[in-house]
Design a protein around this motif. Structure first.
Motif, PDB file in Angstrom:
ATOM      1  N   GLU A 135      11.086  54.232  54.959  1.00 13.90           N
ATOM      2  CA  GLU A 135      11.992  53.496  54.057  1.00 13.90           C
ATOM      3  C   GLU A 135      12.185  54.261  52.755  1.00 13.90           C
ATOM      4  O   GLU A 135      13.276  54.280  52.198  1.00 13.90           O
ATOM      5  CB  GLU A 135      11.454  52.092  53.800  1.00 13.90           C
ATOM      6  CG  GLU A 135      11.618  51.156  54.977  1.00 13.90           C
ATOM      7  CD  GLU A 135      11.204  49.732  54.660  1.00 13.90           C
ATOM      8  OE1 GLU A 135      11.355  49.301  53.490  1.00 13.90           O
ATOM      9  OE2 GLU A 135      10.739  49.053  55.577  1.00 13.90           O
ATOM     10  N   ALA A 136      11.117  54.894  52.263  1.00 15.17           N
ATOM     11  CA  ALA A 136      11.218  55.666  51.021  1.00 15.17           C
ATOM     12  C   ALA A 136      12.151  56.867  51.201  1.00 15.17           C
ATOM     13  O   ALA A 136      12.942  57.189  50.304  1.00 15.17           O
ATOM     14  CB  ALA A 136       9.834  56.133  50.575  1.00 15.17           C
ATOM     15  N   ALA A 139      15.690  55.563  51.253  1.00 15.41           N
ATOM     16  CA  ALA A 139      16.099  55.216  49.885  1.00 15.41           C
ATOM     17  C   ALA A 139      16.442  56.472  49.089  1.00 15.41           C
ATOM     18  O   ALA A 139      17.411  56.487  48.316  1.00 15.41           O
ATOM     19  CB  ALA A 139      14.998  54.420  49.186  1.00 15.41           C
ATOM     20  N   THR A 140      15.695  57.539  49.284  1.00 19.67           N
ATOM     21  CA  THR A 140      15.976  58.797  48.599  1.00 19.67           C
ATOM     22  C   THR A 140      17.306  59.380  49.064  1.00 19.67           C
ATOM     23  O   THR A 140      18.108  59.845  48.247  1.00 19.67           O
ATOM     24  CB  THR A 140      14.827  59.812  48.821  1.00 19.67           C
ATOM     25  OG1 THR A 140      13.626  59.263  48.276  1.00 19.67           O
ATOM     26  CG2 THR A 140      15.130  61.150  48.170  1.00 19.67           C
ATOM     27  N   VAL A 142      19.877  57.787  50.257  1.00 18.75           N
ATOM     28  CA  VAL A 142      20.957  56.959  49.696  1.00 18.75           C
ATOM     29  C   VAL A 142      21.151  57.265  48.211  1.00 18.75           C
ATOM     30  O   VAL A 142      22.288  57.419  47.744  1.00 18.75           O
ATOM     31  CB  VAL A 142      20.675  55.456  49.933  1.00 18.75           C
ATOM     32  CG1 VAL A 142      21.650  54.589  49.159  1.00 18.75           C
ATOM     33  CG2 VAL A 142      20.726  55.136  51.423  1.00 18.75           C
ATOM     34  N   ARG A 143      20.051  57.390  47.467  1.00 22.06           N
ATOM     35  CA  ARG A 143      20.146  57.693  46.036  1.00 22.06           C
ATOM     36  C   ARG A 143      20.836  59.038  45.813  1.00 22.06           C
ATOM     37  O   ARG A 143      21.730  59.156  44.964  1.00 22.06           O
ATOM     38  CB  ARG A 143      18.752  57.694  45.398  1.00 22.06           C
ATOM     39  CG  ARG A 143      18.775  57.924  43.901  1.00 22.06           C
ATOM     40  CD  ARG A 143      17.388  57.808  43.260  1.00 22.06           C
ATOM     41  NE  ARG A 143      16.319  58.453  43.986  1.00 22.06           N
ATOM     42  CZ  ARG A 143      16.080  59.767  43.996  1.00 22.06           C
ATOM     43  NH1 ARG A 143      16.857  60.584  43.328  1.00 22.06           N
ATOM     44  NH2 ARG A 143      15.066  60.262  44.680  1.00 22.06           N
TER      45      ARG A 143
END
Length: 153
Positions: A135-136, A139-140, A142-143
């Protein structure tokens, strides 16, 4: 005549181009879009028609100009997509009471149902593609992609 120890072309390209982020993005995009197109094909949708339907389902009475701004596509290209969605009975157009020149877009019940089915398939597609990512990490990704969207290059 081939050389016995000659690397495969894709390996050679990775060795030369692998230092560029854009190269990896392009290769990943090719895989993502190929699988996404295959995922949406049974629904007779493409990425842009699915994205357009998604915006309309989640924002009833949205205007075409708003959709073209959000998706960053030419309005003339959007008209083709809207005509197709309307022809398939997935959306309807109606005049905006305050501005008789403008039309708002709303999903039909058929459009909402198809959107629900297609979204479940797209979620499964994303699960397949990113099965090995945490998940991390997602998220990275996407960021970083959002940072690229904001680039004024």
């Amino acid at each position: 005549m081939t050389r016995p120890f000659e690397p495969k072309l894709d390996q050679a390209a990775d060795n030369v181009l692998g230092r560029f982020v854009g190269y990896h993005l392009k290769r990943a995009q090719h895989i993502l879009m190929g699988d996404l197109n295959a995922t949406l094909r049974p629904f007779e949708l493409r990425m842009l028609s699915y994205s357009t339907l998604s915006i309309i389902v989640n924002n009833p009475d949205v205007r075409a100009s708003q959709i073209s701004d959000v998706l960053a596509i030419e309005r003339s290209n959007l008209v083709v997509i809207l005509n197709e969605l309307e022809e398939f009975g997935l959306i309807r157009r109606h005049q905006v009471p305050a501005d008789r020149r403008a039309y708002a877009l709303a999903p039909t019940s058929k459009g909402e149902a198809l959107y629900g089915e297609a979204t479940a398939a797209v979620e499964a597609h994303e699960s397949r593609i990113f099965a090995s990512a945490t998940e991390a990490e997602i998220a990275t990704i996407v960021r970083v992609m959002k940072n690229i969207h904001r680039c004024e290059c």
